[in-house]
Write an enzyme that holds these catalytic residues in place. Structure first.
Site, PDB file in Angstrom:
ATOM      1  N   HIS A 118       0.746  -1.437   0.089  1.00 52.12           N
ATOM      2  CA  HIS A 118      -0.117  -0.128  -0.037  1.00 52.12           C
ATOM      3  C   HIS A 118       0.715   1.232  -0.077  1.00 52.12           C
ATOM      4  O   HIS A 118       0.248   2.391  -0.171  1.00 52.12           O
ATOM      5  CB  HIS A 118      -0.996  -0.069   1.176  1.00 52.12           C
ATOM      6  CG  HIS A 118      -2.260   0.856   0.868  1.00 52.12           C
ATOM      7  ND1 HIS A 118      -2.447   1.562  -0.152  1.00 52.12           N
ATOM      8  CD2 HIS A 118      -3.420   0.564   1.545  1.00 52.12           C
ATOM      9  CE1 HIS A 118      -3.743   1.866   0.114  1.00 52.12           C
ATOM     10  NE2 HIS A 118      -4.326   1.483   0.953  1.00 52.12           N
ATOM     11  N   ASP A 146      -2.480   2.243  -4.431  1.00 49.89           N
ATOM     12  CA  ASP A 146      -3.592   2.530  -3.769  1.00 49.89           C
ATOM     13  C   ASP A 146      -4.813   1.567  -3.940  1.00 49.89           C
ATOM     14  O   ASP A 146      -4.646   0.878  -4.990  1.00 49.89           O
ATOM     15  CB  ASP A 146      -3.847   4.140  -4.245  1.00 49.89           C
ATOM     16  CG  ASP A 146      -3.027   5.057  -3.707  1.00 49.89           C
ATOM     17  OD1 ASP A 146      -2.534   4.847  -2.523  1.00 49.89           O
ATOM     18  OD2 ASP A 146      -2.646   5.918  -4.433  1.00 49.89           O
TER      19      ASP A 146
END
Length: 410
Positions: free
Chosen positions: A381, A385
């Protein structure tokens, strides 16, 4: 006669050392040039070191389990003429026999007990076993000796014990055999896998997103063209080639996933090297399909089969394993229905495929039964995204449910 050193060869830049795991020959054995002498294990593969010449294995300097470095001498070879060869072999054999005799004599002098005797000694906490007279071969203690000793002790303390009790005792304690343990030293590969998996958990912001795909279209293609494919290419049309092609097309649309983090920089790759997770007797490895976007489906299937065979026989090379921008793992071959795969660093994402099962689904407001498969994308992450990860997985779903989109590039 010449003494030739046996060296550890140069290792790839990313590999600093290796471990001796097996000597195929013992001291005094006659060998021919290129005969495999020893196997060494690196963090990635097992390498075979051949004999540099005809001769006799003169010495083994680095035994099994020793960690060795590139250029290190691990043994010597005696290169000799034919006339002296038989003499040397006889002399060497005599030395070996003498050593064996010496070892045997030393063992005969040792105080050894059978597993049954050791178990009785331990169970009854017998600390003065030296005072018990052995009646076995070479005065070794036997089970009967221990039981008689116990009987005498209990008789002296007015605790009667009969023959039935003594015989029953052995049966009542056999369950102890099922409580044993076994310690096995981790292989270098298993240790490396452990380190990398722990590193992934500690050094990435790993997250997993899921979806499901209707595999009916792919299964229909395999059913329709599978036999023709095999006749033309000599390889079975599997599922992995479909997965690889779908992943490549999705990576082209989402370059963030075909990238990695290097300190405070992001590296975007303009090529597609796909790692394929393969289970081997030594553990999980991820050989790489280099330039997979340029490969046909037949070439992909052939290469994956080659990786699998080499993995089973510990023949994968460093070149097979180096690189890779994205990994595909197929737990479905083991029956896995659902999983959260761990990222293969320094990559930023991994796709998990799973078992295909028929499930009821709603199609045009009707309940139908279709072969369904869950998809799982684990991603870092820090770089990727939610929008990109979900979009990437949706694209793979679209390509697999309608493979003609790849052919038409739409």
């Amino acid at each position: 006669m010449n003494i030739i050193n046996i060296f550890i060869p140069d290792l790839p830049e990313s590999v600093t050392d290796a471990t001796i795991i097996k000597w195929h020959k013992k001291k005094g054995d006659k060998v021919q040039e290129d005969t495999i002498l020893v196997d060494i294990e690196t963090d990635k593969v097992i390498l075979e070191i051949p004999s540099p010449s005809d001769g006799i294995l003169n010495s083994i300097i680095a035994d099994k389990g020793k960690i060795v470095l590139p250029g290190q001498v691990i043994g010597t070879l005696l290169k000799i003429g034919i006339k002296n060869e038989e003499k040397i072999i006889k002399t060497t054999n005599n030395v070996v026999n003498t050593d064996n005799n010496q070892n045997i004599n030393l063992k005969l002098l040792e105080k050894t007990y059978s597993p049954t005797v050791r178990r009785l000694i331990s169970m009854h906490d017998l600390r003065d076993v030296d005072i018990i007279q052995g009646t076995g071969t070479k005065n070794r203690l036997t089970r009967k000796d221990i039981l008689n000793y116990l009987k005498n002790i209990r008789s002296n303390t007015n605790k009667k014990i009969n023959n039935y009790d003594l015989n029953a005792y052995n049966f009542n304690t056999t369950h102890k055999n099922h409580r044993s343990i076994k310690r096995v030293k981790m292989t270098r590969l298993r240790k490396k896998i452990s380190e990398r998996l722990l590193s992934t958990k500690n050094n990435t912001a790993s997250l997993t997103t899921f979806n499901e795909v209707n595999m009916q279209s792919i299964l229909n293609l395999r059913r329709k063209y599978g036999e023709l494919f095999k006749q033309k290419h000599g390889i079975k049309l599997g599922l992995m080639s479909f997965y690889v092609k779908a992943v490549i097309e999705a990576l082209k649309i989402f370059p963030e996933i075909n990238a990695s983090i290097d300190n405070d920089e992001i590296i975007y790759y303009n090529y597609f090297d796909i790692s394929i997770a393969i289970s081997t007797p030594r553990g999980l490895v991820t050989p790489v399909l280099k330039n997979a976007d340029l490969m046909s489906m037949a070439e992909i299937e052939i290469k994956i089969k080659d990786f699998s065979e080499k993995g089973k026989n510990s023949k994968l090379t460093i070149d097979d394993l180096i690189g890779g921008n994205f990994t595909i793992t197929n737990g479905g071959v083991f029956g896995s229905l659902f999983s959260t795969p761990l990222i293969n660093p320094p990559q930023s994402a991994i796709l998990g495929m799973h078992a295909i099962h028929k499930r009821p689904v709603i199609v045009d407001e009707n309940i139908e039964v279709h072969p369904m498969m869950y998809l799982a994308l684990s991603y870092d992450h820090r770089l990727i995204d939610g929008k990109e990860s979900v979009g990437f997985l949706l694209k793979i779903k679209e390509f697999l449910e309608d493979f003609s989109r790849i052919v038409l590039n739409i």
